[in-house]
Motif scaffolding. Structure first.
Motif, PDB file in Angstrom:
ATOM      1  N   GLU A 327       0.832  -1.210   0.000  1.00 52.73           N
ATOM      2  CA  GLU A 327       0.000   0.000   0.000  1.00 52.73           C
ATOM      3  C   GLU A 327       0.868   1.261   0.000  1.00 52.73           C
ATOM      4  N   GLU A 328       1.962   1.248   0.763  1.00 56.16           N
ATOM      5  CA  GLU A 328       2.852   2.407   0.761  1.00 56.16           C
ATOM      6  C   GLU A 328       3.487   2.591  -0.614  1.00 56.16           C
ATOM      7  N   TYR A 329       3.848   1.477  -1.246  1.00 52.37           N
ATOM      8  CA  TYR A 329       4.422   1.572  -2.588  1.00 52.37           C
ATOM      9  C   TYR A 329       3.415   2.152  -3.572  1.00 52.37           C
ATOM     10  N   ASP A 330       2.184   1.660  -3.530  1.00 51.98           N
ATOM     11  CA  ASP A 330       1.146   2.177  -4.425  1.00 51.98           C
ATOM     12  C   ASP A 330       0.946   3.673  -4.204  1.00 51.98           C
ATOM     13  N   HIS A 331       0.963   4.095  -2.948  1.00 55.35           N
ATOM     14  CA  HIS A 331       0.784   5.518  -2.622  1.00 55.35           C
ATOM     15  C   HIS A 331       1.936   6.351  -3.182  1.00 55.35           C
ATOM     16  N   THR A 332       3.161   5.832  -3.028  1.00 58.04           N
ATOM     17  CA  THR A 332       4.322   6.546  -3.556  1.00 58.04           C
ATOM     18  C   THR A 332       4.276   6.619  -5.072  1.00 58.04           C
ATOM     19  N   LEU A 333       3.867   5.520  -5.704  1.00 57.57           N
ATOM     20  CA  LEU A 333       3.732   5.522  -7.161  1.00 57.57           C
ATOM     21  C   LEU A 333       2.750   6.594  -7.612  1.00 57.57           C
ATOM     22  N   ALA A 334       1.623   6.725  -6.899  1.00 60.04           N
ATOM     23  CA  ALA A 334       0.645   7.753  -7.249  1.00 60.04           C
ATOM     24  C   ALA A 334       1.239   9.146  -7.089  1.00 60.04           C
ATOM     25  N   LEU A 335       1.977   9.358  -5.996  1.00 61.40           N
ATOM     26  CA  LEU A 335       2.575  10.674  -5.750  1.00 61.40           C
ATOM     27  C   LEU A 335       3.637  11.025  -6.787  1.00 61.40           C
ATOM     28  N   CYS A 336       4.208   9.994  -7.407  1.00 60.45           N
ATOM     29  CA  CYS A 336       5.230  10.227  -8.434  1.00 60.45           C
ATOM     30  C   CYS A 336       4.644  10.265  -9.841  1.00 60.45           C
ATOM     31  N   GLY A 337       3.316  10.283  -9.942  1.00 62.75           N
ATOM     32  CA  GLY A 337       2.686  10.401 -11.244  1.00 62.75           C
ATOM     33  C   GLY A 337       2.655   9.128 -12.045  1.00 62.75           C
ATOM     34  N   GLY A 338       2.718   7.977 -11.361  1.00 64.25           N
ATOM     35  CA  GLY A 338       2.787   6.714 -12.075  1.00 64.25           C
ATOM     36  C   GLY A 338       1.460   5.999 -12.150  1.00 64.25           C
ATOM     37  N   ARG A 339       1.267   5.306 -13.262  1.00 69.05           N
ATOM     38  CA  ARG A 339       0.132   4.397 -13.424  1.00 69.05           C
ATOM     39  C   ARG A 339       0.581   2.945 -13.319  1.00 69.05           C
ATOM     40  N   HIS A 340       1.798   2.684 -13.772  1.00 67.70           N
ATOM     41  CA  HIS A 340       2.353   1.338 -13.793  1.00 67.70           C
ATOM     42  C   HIS A 340       3.746   1.376 -13.177  1.00 67.70           C
ATOM     43  N   ASN A 341       4.264   0.190 -12.845  1.00 64.01           N
ATOM     44  CA  ASN A 341       5.615   0.119 -12.296  1.00 64.01           C
ATOM     45  C   ASN A 341       6.642   0.756 -13.220  1.00 64.01           C
ATOM     46  N   ALA A 342       6.473   0.565 -14.514  1.00 67.05           N
ATOM     47  CA  ALA A 342       7.451   1.067 -15.485  1.00 67.05           C
ATOM     48  C   ALA A 342       7.508   2.587 -15.530  1.00 67.05           C
ATOM     49  N   ASP A 343       6.526   3.264 -14.910  1.00 74.36           N
ATOM     50  CA  ASP A 343       6.550   4.727 -14.894  1.00 74.36           C
ATOM     51  C   ASP A 343       7.592   5.272 -13.925  1.00 74.36           C
ATOM     52  N   LEU A 344       8.145   4.408 -13.077  1.00 75.18           N
ATOM     53  CA  LEU A 344       9.266   4.804 -12.219  1.00 75.18           C
ATOM     54  C   LEU A 344      10.554   4.497 -12.969  1.00 75.18           C
ATOM     55  N   THR A 345      11.313   5.534 -13.309  1.00 76.65           N
ATOM     56  CA  THR A 345      12.498   5.379 -14.139  1.00 76.65           C
ATOM     57  C   THR A 345      13.712   5.980 -13.443  1.00 76.65           C
ATOM     58  N   ARG A 346      14.886   5.590 -13.920  1.00 77.36           N
ATOM     59  CA  ARG A 346      16.099   5.969 -13.206  1.00 77.36           C
ATOM     60  C   ARG A 346      16.325   7.473 -13.170  1.00 77.36           C
ATOM     61  N   ASP A 347      15.826   8.208 -14.178  1.00 76.37           N
ATOM     62  CA  ASP A 347      16.005   9.653 -14.171  1.00 76.37           C
ATOM     63  C   ASP A 347      15.197  10.314 -13.057  1.00 76.37           C
ATOM     64  N   MET A 348      14.331   9.557 -12.394  1.00 73.88           N
ATOM     65  CA  MET A 348      13.551  10.093 -11.283  1.00 73.88           C
ATOM     66  C   MET A 348      14.226   9.875  -9.937  1.00 73.88           C
ATOM     67  N   VAL A 349      15.405   9.255  -9.930  1.00 69.41           N
ATOM     68  CA  VAL A 349      16.147   9.035  -8.693  1.00 69.41           C
ATOM     69  C   VAL A 349      17.297  10.026  -8.624  1.00 69.41           C
ATOM     70  N   VAL A 350      17.341  10.785  -7.533  1.00 72.43           N
ATOM     71  CA  VAL A 350      18.391  11.784  -7.326  1.00 72.43           C
ATOM     72  C   VAL A 350      18.980  11.575  -5.938  1.00 72.43           C
ATOM     73  N   ARG A 351      20.067  12.252  -5.698  1.00 73.54           N
ATOM     74  CA  ARG A 351      20.615  12.255  -4.354  1.00 73.54           C
ATOM     75  C   ARG A 351      19.682  13.030  -3.426  1.00 73.54           C
ATOM     76  N   ARG A 352      19.805  12.761  -2.141  1.00 73.30           N
ATOM     77  CA  ARG A 352      18.906  13.398  -1.180  1.00 73.30           C
ATOM     78  C   ARG A 352      19.013  14.912  -1.217  1.00 73.30           C
ATOM     79  N   ASP A 353      20.175  15.459  -1.622  1.00 73.32           N
ATOM     80  CA  ASP A 353      20.308  16.910  -1.694  1.00 73.32           C
ATOM     81  C   ASP A 353      19.750  17.483  -2.999  1.00 73.32           C
ATOM     82  N   GLY A 354      19.175  16.613  -3.856  1.00 74.06           N
ATOM     83  CA  GLY A 354      18.541  17.066  -5.082  1.00 74.06           C
ATOM     84  C   GLY A 354      19.449  17.077  -6.286  1.00 74.06           C
ATOM     85  N   THR A 355      20.735  16.758  -6.105  1.00 76.65           N
ATOM     86  CA  THR A 355      21.662  16.760  -7.237  1.00 76.65           C
ATOM     87  C   THR A 355      21.512  15.477  -8.025  1.00 76.65           C
ATOM     88  N   TRP A 356      21.908  15.516  -9.283  1.00 77.75           N
ATOM     89  CA  TRP A 356      21.814  14.337 -10.144  1.00 77.75           C
ATOM     90  C   TRP A 356      23.049  13.466  -9.962  1.00 77.75           C
TER      91      TRP A 356
END
Length: 356
Positions: A327-356
């Motif tokens: 349920e937490e994963y589904d909620h996070t997916l929704a907050l990240c604009g995802g409909r499917h698992n594949a909508d989470l992509t590596r360009d959406m992962v950054v360092r905690r300080d926001g840098t790439w």
């Protein structure tokens, strides 16, 4: 109840030596701690205006189509923490649509684990985890037991040529299971009676030849667990395995390796889309599942949280752990604009300080 509260409740219930057996890691436990801390180094950069009222988070895995993205990683001796043991875990996983990887060091035989899972779902996915045994005939017997029980895949742990050094167990003098408990999958096989913590012999000489032999023994899909180096991932695919699991054994083997999640992207790059890549180690929140998915994992495994749920609340506790993470994963997916698992992509992962 949060997963942290389940852990605290379990700690208050369990014999301290049994708690330490589950909670502990190797040597100074640096890797044990870093598996969890590593997720704090990552942040998700959401996309907007592309979501959906409902999301499909199911995944296709070897021998498990449309499974939940969180599976039960192999852990030993469930009856050590709850009388229901692996049977309760199996019923809970099946009811939640999650793959269960039952361990060679289970305190319930694999046939009974699969039977328990079938009490909760007509067609559950139970995988059998094994260590390549120094004696080929023992490995073969274990493979046959898994096949006859109805397992749908094998998971071969390859990061354990020898046992890790567990300082807590040495300090507690915890070397044997309580009376009435045993590594039941090893019963009636050559070797010592299955009553000690190390009754499943390791093989320092284990090699790719052993993997080739296991692949010849069975028609079941075979996944390798304990892969950290990308070249080993390439070799795994080349030898014909059906998947790799990026894992450092929950910090219980070598205490000088990186956090599992930090090893995930290079392994994914090495494998490409030829076989699924899974991750275990340090998953404690649904957002951790989302980070792993964005970094390329098809699914993630959870170990200790399942054991804490089992200890605290039995079958219901295991269900709570799996449902909470899903349920937490589904909620996070929704907050990240995802409909499917594949909508989470590596360009959406950054360092905690926001840098790439």
């Amino acid at each position: 109840m949060t997963l942290g509260r389940l852990h605290d409740e379990a700690r208050g219930i369990l014999d301290p030596a049994h708690y330490d057996y589950v909670a502990g890691g190797a040597d100074r436990e640096r890797v044990l701690a870093d598996n969890e801390r590593a997720f704090d180094r990552y942040a998700l950069l959401p996309r907007v205006l592309r979501g959906s009222e409902a999301r499909d988070t199911s995944v296709d895995l070897p021998g498990a189509r449309r499974a939940a993205p969180v599976i039960v990683a192999p852990t030993a001796f469930h009856r050590l923490v709850h009388p229901g043991g692996e049977r309760a875990t199996a019923r809970a996983a099946a009811a939640e649509g999650a793959v269960l990887v039952t361990g060679a060091a289970a305190t319930t035989a694999v046939a009974d684990v699969v039977a328990a899972a079938r009490e909760a779902a007509p067609d559950p996915a139970v995988w059998f985890q094994l260590y390549p045994h120094p004696r080929r005939e023992v490995t073969g017997a274990l493979v046959r037991r898994a096949e006859e029980a109805g397992c749908t895949a094998l998971v071969v742990t390859v990061d354990s040529p020898v046992f890790g050094r567990h300082a807590r167990d040495l300090r507690n003098g915890f070397t044997d299971l309580p009376p009435g408990h045993a590594a039941e999958n090893m019963r009636d096989l050559p070797g010592a009676p299955p009553g000690g913590l190390t009754d499943i012999p390791m093989s320092p000489a284990v090699s790719w030849r052993d993997i080739d032999e296991i692949l010849r023994m069975t028609a079941l899909p075979v996944l390798l667990k304990g892969v950290l180096h990308p070249q080993d991932a390439r070799l795994a695919v080349g030898h014909g395995t059906a998947g790799v699991i990026v894992s450092n054994h929950g910090g219980r083997q070598c205490d000088a390796v990186p956090a599992a999640v930090d090893c995930l992207p290079p392994v994914v790059d090495a494998v490409g889309d030829r076989v699924p890549v899974l991750l275990d180690g340090g998953i404690r929140r649904g957002s951790d599942v989302a980070v792993a998915r964005a970094l390329g994992a098809t699914a993630v495994g959870v170990g200790r949280p399942v054991v804490w749920g089992l200890a605290a609340e039995g079958e219901a506790g295991v269900r709570r752990v799996l449902a909470t993470l899903r349920e937490e994963y589904d909620h996070t997916l929704a907050l990240c604009g995802g409909r499917h698992n594949a909508d989470l992509t590596r360009d959406m992962v950054v360092r905690r300080d926001g840098t790439w």
